[in-house]
Design a protein around this motif. Structure first.
Motif, PDB file in Angstrom:
ATOM      1  N   ILE A   1       0.834  -1.200   0.000  1.00  0.00           N
ATOM      2  CA  ILE A   1       0.000   0.000   0.000  1.00  0.00           C
ATOM      3  C   ILE A   1       0.873   1.256   0.000  1.00  0.00           C
ATOM      4  O   ILE A   1       0.627   2.198  -0.764  1.00  0.00           O
ATOM      5  CB  ILE A   1      -0.971  -0.012   1.197  1.00  0.00           C
ATOM      6  CG1 ILE A   1      -2.020  -1.113   0.996  1.00  0.00           C
ATOM      7  CG2 ILE A   1      -1.643   1.345   1.373  1.00  0.00           C
ATOM      8  CD1 ILE A   1      -2.900  -1.352   2.203  1.00  0.00           C
ATOM      9  N   CYS A   2       1.893   1.272   0.833  1.00  0.00           N
ATOM     10  CA  CYS A   2       2.793   2.426   0.886  1.00  0.00           C
ATOM     11  C   CYS A   2       3.523   2.625  -0.440  1.00  0.00           C
ATOM     12  O   CYS A   2       3.652   3.749  -0.937  1.00  0.00           O
ATOM     13  CB  CYS A   2       3.801   2.270   2.023  1.00  0.00           C
ATOM     14  SG  CYS A   2       3.052   2.392   3.652  1.00  0.00           S
ATOM     15  N   TRP A   3       3.997   1.544  -1.034  1.00  0.00           N
ATOM     16  CA  TRP A   3       4.693   1.617  -2.311  1.00  0.00           C
ATOM     17  C   TRP A   3       3.765   2.165  -3.396  1.00  0.00           C
ATOM     18  O   TRP A   3       4.164   2.999  -4.205  1.00  0.00           O
ATOM     19  CB  TRP A   3       5.205   0.227  -2.682  1.00  0.00           C
ATOM     20  CG  TRP A   3       5.900   0.182  -4.010  1.00  0.00           C
ATOM     21  CD1 TRP A   3       7.151   0.613  -4.313  1.00  0.00           C
ATOM     22  CD2 TRP A   3       5.355  -0.314  -5.230  1.00  0.00           C
ATOM     23  NE1 TRP A   3       7.430   0.401  -5.622  1.00  0.00           N
ATOM     24  CE2 TRP A   3       6.335  -0.172  -6.222  1.00  0.00           C
ATOM     25  CE3 TRP A   3       4.138  -0.884  -5.580  1.00  0.00           C
ATOM     26  CZ2 TRP A   3       6.128  -0.553  -7.540  1.00  0.00           C
ATOM     27  CZ3 TRP A   3       3.936  -1.270  -6.885  1.00  0.00           C
ATOM     28  CH2 TRP A   3       4.927  -1.105  -7.855  1.00  0.00           C
ATOM     29  N   THR A   4       2.501   1.722  -3.398  1.00  0.00           N
ATOM     30  CA  THR A   4       1.524   2.193  -4.377  1.00  0.00           C
ATOM     31  C   THR A   4       1.264   3.685  -4.208  1.00  0.00           C
ATOM     32  O   THR A   4       1.200   4.431  -5.187  1.00  0.00           O
ATOM     33  CB  THR A   4       0.202   1.400  -4.248  1.00  0.00           C
ATOM     34  OG1 THR A   4       0.486   0.005  -4.376  1.00  0.00           O
ATOM     35  CG2 THR A   4      -0.791   1.819  -5.299  1.00  0.00           C
ATOM     36  N   ILE A   5       1.126   4.137  -2.973  1.00  0.00           N
ATOM     37  CA  ILE A   5       0.891   5.559  -2.705  1.00  0.00           C
ATOM     38  C   ILE A   5       2.063   6.397  -3.198  1.00  0.00           C
ATOM     39  O   ILE A   5       1.883   7.439  -3.824  1.00  0.00           O
ATOM     40  CB  ILE A   5       0.612   5.800  -1.212  1.00  0.00           C
ATOM     41  CG1 ILE A   5      -0.742   5.188  -0.829  1.00  0.00           C
ATOM     42  CG2 ILE A   5       0.652   7.279  -0.870  1.00  0.00           C
ATOM     43  CD1 ILE A   5      -1.019   5.175   0.668  1.00  0.00           C
TER      44      ILE A   5
END
Length: 78
Positions: free
Chosen positions: A12-16
């Motif tokens: 999720i953090c990488w996608t953001i």
């Protein structure tokens, strides 16, 4: 926390991060695209003016009369 939760949070953090970095790149490219768009619009405007001048020359009665005289002189020569 178990390993699955850590993996999900990391994804999720990488996608953001990826989504926000794409927005910044798009913002940086907009001025270049606007400049290119303005240059192309100016070129189109210039070409339209030139075409209008050429149309006026070709549709002029003197031009047509001159062409008819040239055609007549060519027919006599043949």
């Amino acid at each position: 926390m178990n390993l699955t939760a850590i993996a999900i949070i990391a994804i999720i953090c990488w996608t953001i991060v990826k989504l926000t970095s794409k927005d910044k790149k798009a913002v940086k490219q907009e001025p270049v695209q606007d400049q290119q768009k303005n240059e192309l619009q100016q070129q189109i405007h210039t070409m339209q003016e030139r075409i209008a001048v050429l149309e006026a020359l070709v549709t002029d009665e003197k031009y047509a009369l001159k062409r008819e005289f040239e055609n007549l002189s060519r027919n006599r020569a043949a």
